[in-house]
Design a protein around this motif. Structure first.
Motif, short mmCIF file in Angstrom:
data_model
loop_
_atom_site.label_atom_id
_atom_site.label_comp_id
_atom_site.label_asym_id
_atom_site.label_seq_id
_atom_site.Cartn_x
_atom_site.Cartn_y
_atom_site.Cartn_z
N ASP A 95 -3.79 -3.83 -12.28
CA ASP A 95 -2.95 -3.65 -11.10
C ASP A 95 -1.65 -2.95 -11.50
O ASP A 95 -1.10 -3.20 -12.57
CB ASP A 95 -2.63 -5.00 -10.46
CG ASP A 95 -1.82 -4.86 -9.20
OD1 ASP A 95 -2.41 -4.41 -8.19
OD2 ASP A 95 -0.62 -5.17 -9.22
N TYR A 96 -1.15 -2.08 -10.59
CA TYR A 96 0.03 -1.29 -10.90
C TYR A 96 1.27 -1.73 -10.11
O TYR A 96 2.27 -1.02 -10.07
CB TYR A 96 -0.26 0.19 -10.61
CG TYR A 96 -1.48 0.70 -11.35
CD1 TYR A 96 -1.46 0.84 -12.74
CD2 TYR A 96 -2.65 1.01 -10.67
CE1 TYR A 96 -2.58 1.28 -13.43
CE2 TYR A 96 -3.78 1.46 -11.34
CZ TYR A 96 -3.74 1.59 -12.72
OH TYR A 96 -4.86 2.02 -13.41
N GLY A 134 -0.02 2.63 -6.32
CA GLY A 134 -1.18 3.51 -6.39
C GLY A 134 -2.42 2.78 -6.89
O GLY A 134 -2.36 1.61 -7.29
N GLN A 135 -3.53 3.50 -6.90
CA GLN A 135 -4.81 2.90 -7.30
C GLN A 135 -5.29 3.39 -8.66
O GLN A 135 -6.33 2.97 -9.14
CB GLN A 135 -5.87 3.19 -6.24
CG GLN A 135 -5.53 2.58 -4.88
CD GLN A 135 -6.59 2.88 -3.83
OE1 GLN A 135 -7.47 3.71 -4.04
NE2 GLN A 135 -6.52 2.19 -2.71
N TYR A 136 -4.50 4.29 -9.27
CA TYR A 136 -4.90 4.77 -10.58
C TYR A 136 -3.64 5.11 -11.38
O TYR A 136 -2.54 5.19 -10.83
CB TYR A 136 -5.82 5.99 -10.47
CG TYR A 136 -5.29 7.08 -9.59
CD1 TYR A 136 -4.38 8.03 -10.06
CD2 TYR A 136 -5.71 7.17 -8.26
CE1 TYR A 136 -3.89 9.03 -9.26
CE2 TYR A 136 -5.23 8.18 -7.44
CZ TYR A 136 -4.33 9.11 -7.95
OH TYR A 136 -3.85 10.10 -7.13
N ASP A 185 0.81 -1.22 0.00
CA ASP A 185 0.00 0.00 0.00
C ASP A 185 0.84 1.26 0.00
O ASP A 185 0.38 2.32 -0.44
CB ASP A 185 -0.93 0.02 1.21
CG ASP A 185 -2.03 -1.03 1.12
OD1 ASP A 185 -2.28 -1.53 0.00
OD2 ASP A 185 -2.65 -1.35 2.15
N HIS A 205 -0.18 7.21 -10.39
CA HIS A 205 -0.08 7.34 -8.94
C HIS A 205 1.07 6.53 -8.35
O HIS A 205 1.68 6.92 -7.35
CB HIS A 205 -1.40 6.91 -8.30
CG HIS A 205 -1.52 7.25 -6.85
ND1 HIS A 205 -2.31 6.55 -5.98
CD2 HIS A 205 -0.92 8.22 -6.11
CE1 HIS A 205 -2.20 7.07 -4.77
NE2 HIS A 205 -1.37 8.09 -4.82
N THR A 206 1.38 5.40 -8.99
CA THR A 206 2.37 4.47 -8.43
C THR A 206 3.79 5.02 -8.46
O THR A 206 4.52 4.96 -7.46
CB THR A 206 2.33 3.12 -9.17
OG1 THR A 206 1.06 2.50 -8.92
CG2 THR A 206 3.43 2.19 -8.69
#
Length: 298
Positions: A153-154, A115-117, A111, A120-121
């Protein structure tokens, strides 16, 4: 060639014990011994790594060609077996030997990196890596970074950035990947780039029931509590039962169990209002405080 090398430098002398004493590694080993009961294979492995680093340091002093030893590690084992504690002590050793600029430990999970989008990662991962530079980055349950069944998934992006840093800035960052042994093996099988960058694999065995009772007694002593002899026997029985249940986490589960025992002890004392209490009443855990666990009543 070997003879020429020896004849040139055989008069150069050094005191290995003095070098060891000057490094102050023993103080870290002593702390590790006091912090963790058992785990002899793990402690031996840490000593071996420390010895390699010390010898490498001496070779450099003598002008001998020496490739920097690989420092990235894999810690495998169940929760509560001391992986984070050992990582912290490893950070101290690396700092004392000059292989770490700051000697700090940054502990993260998926986490903190993923990231979730879209977009973001990368900044999340780079920010963590920036904080970890000069020390150790400890990634717990590292296998969750890779989710091949999820196209959206990132985690793969985080792994790619991690690989680049492990290659290009390997002299300024040590990465420790941790988690269950079987899951970590699958993770490495799926990510050969990561696997090839891990030089040291350390497996943490589960504690025995008797070791866990000793660990529990140490935890209680630190908080100025004690078990009666009868309570210690009951606690051993509790530990054996708990080890057979799901989600058992070794020393972590023991700490939680003792916290609940202390609550029951406090409640027992509270219900005895009107009776004169002694210091012994306040520090003693009795069988009743353990036997009221749902584990004995299910």
């Amino acid at each position: 060639m070997v003879q020429e090398l020896l004849s040139k430098d055989d008069l150069t002398k050094f005191n290995l014990q003095q070098e060891y004493d000057n490094s102050d590694i023993q103080s870290v080993i002593d702390i590790l011994e006091s912090e963790l009961l058992g785990l002899k294979p793990v402690k031996n492995r840490i000593r071996e790594i420390a010895a390699l680093l010390l010898v490498d340091k001496l070779r450099k002093k003598l002008g001998l060609v020496s490739s920097s030893p690989g420092l990235n590690m894999s810690f495998t084992g169940s929760p509560g077996t001391g992986k984070t504690t050992v990582a912290s002590r490893m950070a101290d050793i690396l700092y004392k030997l000059g292989y770490s600029r700051k000697g700090h430990l940054i502990t993260v999970t998926r986490d903190d990196l993923v990231g979730q989008y879209i977009g973001h990662t990368a900044p999340k991962t780079r920010e963590i890596l920036k904080k970890a530079m000069g020390g150790i980055l400890f990634i717990d349950e590292a296998y969750y970074l890779y989710k091949p069944d999820n196209e959206r998934d990132y985690g793969a992006e985080a792994i790619e950035i991690l690989l680049q840093v492990m290659e290009n800035q390997r002299d300024d960052l040590v990465v420790i990947l941790a988690g269950y042994k079987n899951k970590m093996q699958k993770f490495y099988d799926s990510n050969p780039g990561l696997s090839s960058r891990i030089a040291n694999h350390v497996d943490f065995p589960d504690y025995s029931a008797e070791e866990l009772v000793k660990i529990g007694k140490i935890m209680l002593e630190e908080q100025q509590y004690q078990l009666t002899k009868e309570a210690e026997d009951v606690f051993l029985e509790y530990v054996k039962k708990r080890m057979e249940k799901p989600l058992f986490a070794n020393a972590r589960s023991i700490r939680n169990a003792l916290d609940r025992a202390r609550m029951r002890q406090a409640n027992r004392i509270f219900e005895s209002v009107g009776r004169v209490l002694t210091k012994a009443d306040l520090v003693t855990i009795v069988p009743e405080d353990i036997l009221k666990s749902s584990l004995f009543n299910s």
